[in-house]
Scaffold this motif. Structure first.
Motif, mmCIF file in Angstrom:
data_model
loop_
_atom_site.group_PDB
_atom_site.id
_atom_site.type_symbol
_atom_site.label_atom_id
_atom_site.label_comp_id
_atom_site.label_asym_id
_atom_site.label_seq_id
_atom_site.Cartn_x
_atom_site.Cartn_y
_atom_site.Cartn_z
ATOM 1 N N HIS A 13 0.712 -1.308 -0.184
ATOM 2 C CA HIS A 13 0.448 0.422 0.093
ATOM 3 C C HIS A 13 1.163 0.915 0.285
ATOM 4 O O HIS A 13 0.617 2.159 -0.986
ATOM 5 C CB HIS A 13 -1.238 0.234 1.171
ATOM 6 C CG HIS A 13 -0.741 0.417 2.463
ATOM 7 N ND1 HIS A 13 0.606 -0.487 3.075
ATOM 8 C CD2 HIS A 13 -0.589 1.215 3.373
ATOM 9 C CE1 HIS A 13 0.498 -0.381 4.306
ATOM 10 N NE2 HIS A 13 0.511 1.103 4.973
ATOM 11 N N ILE A 14 1.850 1.220 0.769
ATOM 12 C CA ILE A 14 2.676 2.074 0.610
ATOM 13 C C ILE A 14 3.453 2.216 -0.925
ATOM 14 O O ILE A 14 3.296 4.001 -1.436
ATOM 15 C CB ILE A 14 4.316 2.118 1.507
ATOM 16 C CG1 ILE A 14 3.598 2.102 3.204
ATOM 17 C CG2 ILE A 14 5.075 3.405 1.689
ATOM 18 C CD1 ILE A 14 3.240 3.097 3.287
ATOM 19 N N GLN A 15 3.980 1.509 -1.308
ATOM 20 C CA GLN A 15 4.627 1.258 -2.832
ATOM 21 C C GLN A 15 3.068 1.827 -3.691
ATOM 22 O O GLN A 15 3.749 2.931 -4.607
ATOM 23 C CB GLN A 15 4.410 -0.038 -3.318
ATOM 24 C CG GLN A 15 6.125 0.097 -2.795
ATOM 25 C CD GLN A 15 6.511 -1.578 -2.937
ATOM 26 O OE1 GLN A 15 6.138 -2.047 -4.191
ATOM 27 N NE2 GLN A 15 7.184 -2.514 -2.276
ATOM 28 N N ASP A 16 2.285 1.161 -3.706
ATOM 29 C CA ASP A 16 1.055 2.266 -4.352
ATOM 30 C C ASP A 16 0.699 4.100 -4.359
ATOM 31 O O ASP A 16 0.598 4.516 -5.295
ATOM 32 C CB ASP A 16 -0.026 1.167 -3.656
ATOM 33 C CG ASP A 16 -0.817 -0.400 -4.582
ATOM 34 O OD1 ASP A 16 0.592 0.030 -5.521
ATOM 35 O OD2 ASP A 16 -1.251 -0.746 -4.163
ATOM 36 N N GLN A 17 1.013 4.062 -3.169
ATOM 37 C CA GLN A 17 0.384 5.175 -2.686
ATOM 38 C C GLN A 17 1.936 6.256 -4.212
ATOM 39 O O GLN A 17 1.857 7.382 -4.458
ATOM 40 C CB GLN A 17 0.847 5.418 -1.898
ATOM 41 C CG GLN A 17 -0.285 5.947 -0.508
ATOM 42 C CD GLN A 17 0.212 5.385 0.746
ATOM 43 O OE1 GLN A 17 0.798 6.037 1.351
ATOM 44 N NE2 GLN A 17 -0.852 5.596 1.742
ATOM 45 N N VAL A 18 3.115 5.613 -3.834
ATOM 46 C CA VAL A 18 4.006 6.427 -4.262
ATOM 47 C C VAL A 18 4.447 6.153 -5.447
ATOM 48 O O VAL A 18 4.539 7.306 -6.427
ATOM 49 C CB VAL A 18 5.886 5.593 -3.392
ATOM 50 C CG1 VAL A 18 6.883 6.297 -4.418
ATOM 51 C CG2 VAL A 18 5.934 5.805 -2.300
ATOM 52 N N ARG A 19 3.899 5.129 -6.174
ATOM 53 C CA ARG A 19 2.907 4.796 -7.424
ATOM 54 C C ARG A 19 2.502 5.851 -8.227
ATOM 55 O O ARG A 19 2.405 6.973 -9.279
ATOM 56 C CB ARG A 19 2.539 3.867 -7.925
ATOM 57 C CG ARG A 19 4.282 2.804 -7.891
ATOM 58 C CD ARG A 19 3.607 1.720 -8.701
ATOM 59 N NE ARG A 19 4.949 0.206 -8.642
ATOM 60 C CZ ARG A 19 4.738 -0.349 -7.647
ATOM 61 N NH1 ARG A 19 4.290 -0.330 -6.958
ATOM 62 N NH2 ARG A 19 5.736 -1.601 -6.950
#
Length: 167
Positions: A13-19
C-alpha cells in the motif's frame, strides 16, 4: 508498473501511494515542499566538523574518527551512500586503527535532514556493526525522526533514478 527498487521492502500500500505520486508527476514537488532547504556543509573539512559535532554530542565514548570526506565513488551505482571503515596500520611495534567515514557526493547538495540521516547511520556503525534492533535504536537516539528521513531519502533516490541521474 513502476519498479521501486529503493522501496521494495515497504508494504504494497505504501508502494502504491508512491506510484500514484509518480503517475501524477507530484513526487519531486512533494519532496521539495517537505524539504525546501539545502545544507551549507560543502567541503570535506566542514563535513568533518559536522560529523565530529554529532559524534561528540551523542557518542562521546565511541572510537575517534580520523577522516571524514565526500566520496564521488559512492552513490547509487556503487549501492552505498556512506561507508564507515577501520584501517589498521603498523606503526613501530604497535598496530594503530583509524576510522574513516565517507559520504556519497550526492549529499553535498541535499536537504540537511538527509545529510544528518546518513551521518547518523555511519556514526552508529562506530558502536554497532550490524543493522539490528540496537543499531536502529542508536540511530533513533541520535535523530528521533531517523526512520522518516530514511524513507524520504528513498523517495528522493527514486526521483533521481526516474530523472536519469542515477549515475
Amino acid at each position: 508498473m513502476t519498479v521501486l527498487k529503493y522501496l521494495s521492502a515497504y508494504p504494497a500500500h505504501i508502494q502504491d501511494q508512491v506510484r500514484a505520486l509518480i503517475e501524477q508527476d507530484r513526487l519531486a514537488e512533494t519532496l521539495r515542499v517537505r524539504y525546501p532547504d539545502r545544507h551549507a556543509v560543502r567541503s570535506d573539512s566542514a563535513l568533518y566538523d559536522y560529523v565530529l559535532e554529532l559524534k561528540n554530542r551523542h557518542l562521546r565514548t565511541a572510537p575517534p574518527v580520523s577522516k571524514v570526506a565526500y566520496d564521488s565513488g559512492l552513490g547509487l551505482v556503487a549501492k552505498a551512500l556512506g561507508t564507515q571503515t577501520t584501517i589498521s596500520r603498523v606503526q613501530g611495534a604497535k598496530l594503530k586503527s583509524k576510522r574513516e567515514i565517507r559520504v556519497a557526493t550526492l549529499f553535498r547538495d541535499c536537504a540537511p535532514e538527509f545529510l544528518k540521516m546518513i551521518v547518523v547511520h555511519e556514526l552508529a556503525h562506530l558502536k554497532v556493526r550490524d543493522h539490528d534492533k540496537s543499531f536502529y535504536a542508536l540511530c533513533e537516539h541520535m535523530e528521533p525522526r531517523y526512520h522518516q528521513y530514511e524513507f524520504d531519502l528513498r523517495l528522493h533516490l527514486t526521483c533521481l533514478d526516474l530523472a536519469g541521474r542515477a549515475a
